[in-house]
Design a protein around this motif. Sequence first.
Motif, PDB file in Angstrom:
ATOM      1  N   GLY A  16      11.302  -0.243  54.606  1.00 15.96           N
ATOM      2  CA  GLY A  16      12.081   0.610  53.727  1.00 15.96           C
ATOM      3  C   GLY A  16      13.482   0.912  54.224  1.00 15.96           C
ATOM      4  N   LEU A  17      13.823   0.418  55.416  1.00 11.07           N
ATOM      5  CA  LEU A  17      15.146   0.703  55.962  1.00 11.07           C
ATOM      6  C   LEU A  17      16.258   0.141  55.086  1.00 11.07           C
ATOM      7  CD1 LEU A  17      14.867   0.228  59.837  1.00 11.07           C
ATOM      8  CD2 LEU A  17      15.549   2.290  58.606  1.00 11.07           C
ATOM      9  N   ASP A  18      16.027  -1.036  54.522  1.00 10.46           N
ATOM     10  CA  ASP A  18      17.083  -1.661  53.728  1.00 10.46           C
ATOM     11  C   ASP A  18      17.468  -0.809  52.527  1.00 10.46           C
ATOM     12  OD1 ASP A  18      17.175  -3.741  55.475  1.00 10.46           O
ATOM     13  OD2 ASP A  18      16.221  -5.213  54.167  1.00 10.46           O
ATOM     14  N   GLU A  19      16.520  -0.055  51.988  1.00 10.84           N
ATOM     15  CA  GLU A  19      16.836   0.800  50.849  1.00 10.84           C
ATOM     16  C   GLU A  19      17.829   1.883  51.256  1.00 10.84           C
ATOM     17  OE1 GLU A  19      14.538   3.121  47.233  1.00 10.84           O
ATOM     18  OE2 GLU A  19      13.587   3.042  49.215  1.00 10.84           O
ATOM     19  N   ALA A  20      17.637   2.449  52.447  1.00 12.78           N
ATOM     20  CA  ALA A  20      18.576   3.467  52.939  1.00 12.78           C
ATOM     21  C   ALA A  20      19.946   2.847  53.203  1.00 12.78           C
ATOM     22  CB  ALA A  20      18.028   4.107  54.210  1.00 12.78           C
ATOM     23  N   TYR A  44      22.651   1.902  65.308  1.00 12.50           N
ATOM     24  CA  TYR A  44      21.432   2.511  65.845  1.00 12.50           C
ATOM     25  C   TYR A  44      20.329   1.466  66.001  1.00 12.50           C
ATOM     26  CZ  TYR A  44      18.204   6.329  66.853  1.00 12.50           C
ATOM     27  OH  TYR A  44      17.329   7.177  67.482  1.00 12.50           O
ATOM     28  N   ARG A  45      20.405   0.419  65.208  1.00  9.34           N
ATOM     29  CA  ARG A  45      19.375  -0.638  65.218  1.00  9.34           C
ATOM     30  C   ARG A  45      19.244  -1.315  66.584  1.00  9.34           C
ATOM     31  NH1 ARG A  45      16.268  -4.455  64.940  1.00  9.34           N
ATOM     32  NH2 ARG A  45      15.367  -5.393  63.076  1.00  9.34           N
ATOM     33  N   ARG A  46      20.202  -1.041  67.490  1.00  8.78           N
ATOM     34  CA  ARG A  46      20.090  -1.586  68.844  1.00  8.78           C
ATOM     35  C   ARG A  46      18.843  -1.098  69.544  1.00  8.78           C
ATOM     36  NH1 ARG A  46      23.506   2.735  68.881  1.00  8.78           N
ATOM     37  NH2 ARG A  46      23.637   4.096  70.728  1.00  8.78           N
ATOM     38  N   PHE A  47      18.294   0.028  69.108  1.00  5.98           N
ATOM     39  CA  PHE A  47      17.067   0.556  69.704  1.00  5.98           C
ATOM     40  C   PHE A  47      15.810  -0.058  69.103  1.00  5.98           C
ATOM     41  CE2 PHE A  47      20.093   4.212  70.151  1.00  5.98           C
ATOM     42  CZ  PHE A  47      20.261   4.097  71.532  1.00  5.98           C
ATOM     43  N   GLY A  48      15.971  -0.952  68.143  1.00 10.94           N
ATOM     44  CA  GLY A  48      14.833  -1.610  67.515  1.00 10.94           C
ATOM     45  C   GLY A  48      14.548  -1.075  66.129  1.00 10.94           C
ATOM     46  N   ALA A  49      13.842  -1.881  65.354  1.00 12.30           N
ATOM     47  CA  ALA A  49      13.566  -1.519  63.961  1.00 12.30           C
ATOM     48  C   ALA A  49      12.687  -0.279  63.855  1.00 12.30           C
ATOM     49  CB  ALA A  49      12.914  -2.701  63.246  1.00 12.30           C
ATOM     50  N   GLU A  50      11.649  -0.203  64.690  1.00 17.10           N
ATOM     51  CA  GLU A  50      10.728   0.930  64.596  1.00 17.10           C
ATOM     52  C   GLU A  50      11.434   2.235  64.947  1.00 17.10           C
ATOM     53  OE1 GLU A  50      10.080  -1.888  66.144  1.00 17.10           O
ATOM     54  OE2 GLU A  50       8.474  -2.761  64.911  1.00 17.10           O
ATOM     55  N   ALA A  51      12.245   2.210  66.011  1.00 17.56           N
ATOM     56  CA  ALA A  51      12.960   3.433  66.408  1.00 17.56           C
ATOM     57  C   ALA A  51      13.955   3.849  65.340  1.00 17.56           C
ATOM     58  CB  ALA A  51      13.674   3.203  67.742  1.00 17.56           C
ATOM     59  N   THR A  52      14.595   2.882  64.711  1.00 19.99           N
ATOM     60  CA  THR A  52      15.560   3.221  63.664  1.00 19.99           C
ATOM     61  C   THR A  52      14.858   3.838  62.461  1.00 19.99           C
ATOM     62  OG1 THR A  52      16.961   1.388  64.393  1.00 19.99           O
ATOM     63  CG2 THR A  52      17.427   2.322  62.216  1.00 19.99           C
ATOM     64  N   ALA A  53      13.747   3.233  62.056  1.00 21.14           N
ATOM     65  CA  ALA A  53      12.996   3.796  60.925  1.00 21.14           C
ATOM     66  C   ALA A  53      12.546   5.219  61.233  1.00 21.14           C
ATOM     67  CB  ALA A  53      11.796   2.906  60.598  1.00 21.14           C
ATOM     68  N   ALA A  54      12.109   5.462  62.457  1.00 21.07           N
ATOM     69  CA  ALA A  54      11.642   6.801  62.832  1.00 21.07           C
ATOM     70  C   ALA A  54      12.768   7.822  62.837  1.00 21.07           C
ATOM     71  CB  ALA A  54      10.979   6.753  64.210  1.00 21.07           C
ATOM     72  N   ALA A  55      14.019   7.358  62.972  1.00 18.01           N
ATOM     73  CA  ALA A  55      15.164   8.268  63.034  1.00 18.01           C
ATOM     74  C   ALA A  55      15.795   8.526  61.669  1.00 18.01           C
ATOM     75  CB  ALA A  55      16.224   7.698  63.980  1.00 18.01           C
ATOM     76  N   VAL A  56      15.340   7.833  60.640  1.00 20.97           N
ATOM     77  CA  VAL A  56      15.944   7.961  59.307  1.00 20.97           C
ATOM     78  C   VAL A  56      15.106   8.902  58.441  1.00 20.97           C
ATOM     79  CG1 VAL A  56      16.484   6.704  57.170  1.00 20.97           C
ATOM     80  CG2 VAL A  56      17.121   5.743  59.395  1.00 20.97           C
ATOM     81  N   GLN A 182      19.777  -7.514  75.377  1.00 21.37           N
ATOM     82  CA  GLN A 182      18.580  -7.361  74.551  1.00 21.37           C
ATOM     83  C   GLN A 182      18.846  -6.427  73.372  1.00 21.37           C
ATOM     84  OE1 GLN A 182      18.617  -7.166  77.963  1.00 21.37           O
ATOM     85  NE2 GLN A 182      17.756  -9.228  78.225  1.00 21.37           N
ATOM     86  N   ARG A 183      19.605  -5.377  73.611  1.00 20.00           N
ATOM     87  CA  ARG A 183      19.921  -4.462  72.514  1.00 20.00           C
ATOM     88  C   ARG A 183      20.876  -5.117  71.512  1.00 20.00           C
ATOM     89  NH1 ARG A 183      19.974   1.641  75.224  1.00 20.00           N
ATOM     90  NH2 ARG A 183      17.695   1.691  75.471  1.00 20.00           N
ATOM     91  N   TRP A 184      21.749  -5.988  71.980  1.00 18.63           N
ATOM     92  CA  TRP A 184      22.605  -6.724  71.043  1.00 18.63           C
ATOM     93  C   TRP A 184      21.741  -7.538  70.082  1.00 18.63           C
ATOM     94  CZ3 TRP A 184      23.631 -11.400  69.001  1.00 18.63           C
ATOM     95  CH2 TRP A 184      24.860 -11.583  68.359  1.00 18.63           C
ATOM     96  N   HIS A 185      20.759  -8.245  70.621  1.00 23.67           N
ATOM     97  CA  HIS A 185      19.907  -9.081  69.766  1.00 23.67           C
ATOM     98  C   HIS A 185      19.076  -8.226  68.815  1.00 23.67           C
ATOM     99  CE1 HIS A 185      20.868 -12.991  71.465  1.00 23.67           C
ATOM    100  NE2 HIS A 185      20.804 -12.450  72.676  1.00 23.67           N
ATOM    101  N   ALA A 186      18.590  -7.080  69.280  1.00 20.44           N
ATOM    102  CA  ALA A 186      17.849  -6.187  68.385  1.00 20.44           C
ATOM    103  C   ALA A 186      18.740  -5.710  67.253  1.00 20.44           C
ATOM    104  CB  ALA A 186      17.300  -4.999  69.181  1.00 20.44           C
ATOM    105  N   MET A 187      19.980  -5.365  67.568  1.00 20.44           N
ATOM    106  CA  MET A 187      20.929  -4.927  66.555  1.00 20.44           C
ATOM    107  C   MET A 187      21.231  -6.055  65.567  1.00 20.44           C
ATOM    108  SD  MET A 187      24.839  -3.784  67.309  1.00 20.44           S
ATOM    109  CE  MET A 187      25.248  -5.455  67.860  1.00 20.44           C
ATOM    110  N   ALA A 188      21.434  -7.251  66.078  1.00 20.19           N
ATOM    111  CA  ALA A 188      21.824  -8.378  65.233  1.00 20.19           C
ATOM    112  C   ALA A 188      20.714  -8.811  64.283  1.00 20.19           C
ATOM    113  CB  ALA A 188      22.249  -9.553  66.110  1.00 20.19           C
ATOM    114  N   GLN A 189      19.483  -8.387  64.539  1.00 18.50           N
ATOM    115  CA  GLN A 189      18.374  -8.722  63.645  1.00 18.50           C
ATOM    116  C   GLN A 189      18.309  -7.808  62.427  1.00 18.50           C
ATOM    117  OE1 GLN A 189      14.877  -8.637  66.128  1.00 18.50           O
ATOM    118  NE2 GLN A 189      15.567 -10.351  67.383  1.00 18.50           N
ATOM    119  N   GLY A 190      19.061  -6.717  62.436  1.00 16.04           N
ATOM    120  CA  GLY A 190      19.025  -5.781  61.319  1.00 16.04           C
ATOM    121  C   GLY A 190      19.875  -6.263  60.155  1.00 16.04           C
TER     122      GLY A 190
END
Length: 292
Positions: A16-20, A44-56, A182-190
Amino acid sequence: MITAVAIVMSTPDVNGLDEAVDALGEWQVEGAPMQLHPGDLGWYRRFGAEATAAAVRTWRRDGRVLAVGLLDGPDLLRVTTAPDVRRDAELADRLVEDLTDAGRGVLPDGRVSVEAPVDALLQDLLPDHGWVAGEPWTPLRRDLSAPVEDPGVRIEVVGPERAPLWAAVIRASFDRSTFTEQRWHAMAQGSPYRDARCLLAHDTRDNAVAAVLVWSAGPGKPGLLEPMGTHRDHRGHGHGKAVNLAAAAALQRMGSSSALVCTPSSNVGAVATYRSAGFRPRPEVRDLTRPA
């Protein structure tokens, strides 16, 4: 007690992150006060998808997203709304309830802060509940309707193979940075990163001296710089100005109408660097803070 049962607050799952992100993109318009941007979620997505979803957090009425918030740390909520509901009383009352009651799961007890657009009704209501103005921030804007000056240095657009170098410059630009490859790659996947560019500025000896990340919200909309930094070993040579010019030019090529950035007013060096690259200060803004 105001119940405002028609408005529902929720935390999206990863899907559901994409909707936000899409909602934030739609809400970016020229002339609007500084507000939460799709690039803020992208960074913020540098912390990963799950952490970003939890923060939104999202607030809806009849299925429509009215407001999006990002817990940018345990004690700061950055929130914005659809432009047409900035002064919506029902939404503002619901936000006040959710922000002042720790049991709602938005903010904890104790000292916390909220960032919201200056024209939001929320700004008028929270002081009645004991919230006070926090530290001043300076938003800056560069119009992109005219050509951007050449930065005068070599600018590199960074892809995955150069992520370690970009991450190293960012770490060397901020004293407490924990940014890694590693955080760059996590961010780039968003999904926001599809409309982003990582840039590196190089000096005459080809040292990587400054880095910036720019985020587009789509053609004809304001773009965002987040973050921008100059390597601590290469300061005082105009590299910050150069990389900011490169950032503005990159956003212009992506169709952005303007380039935005916001920095603490106390960071006078950063304000001066942005101004040197043609960014013009806008009126200061302040978070609202609830004392402990």
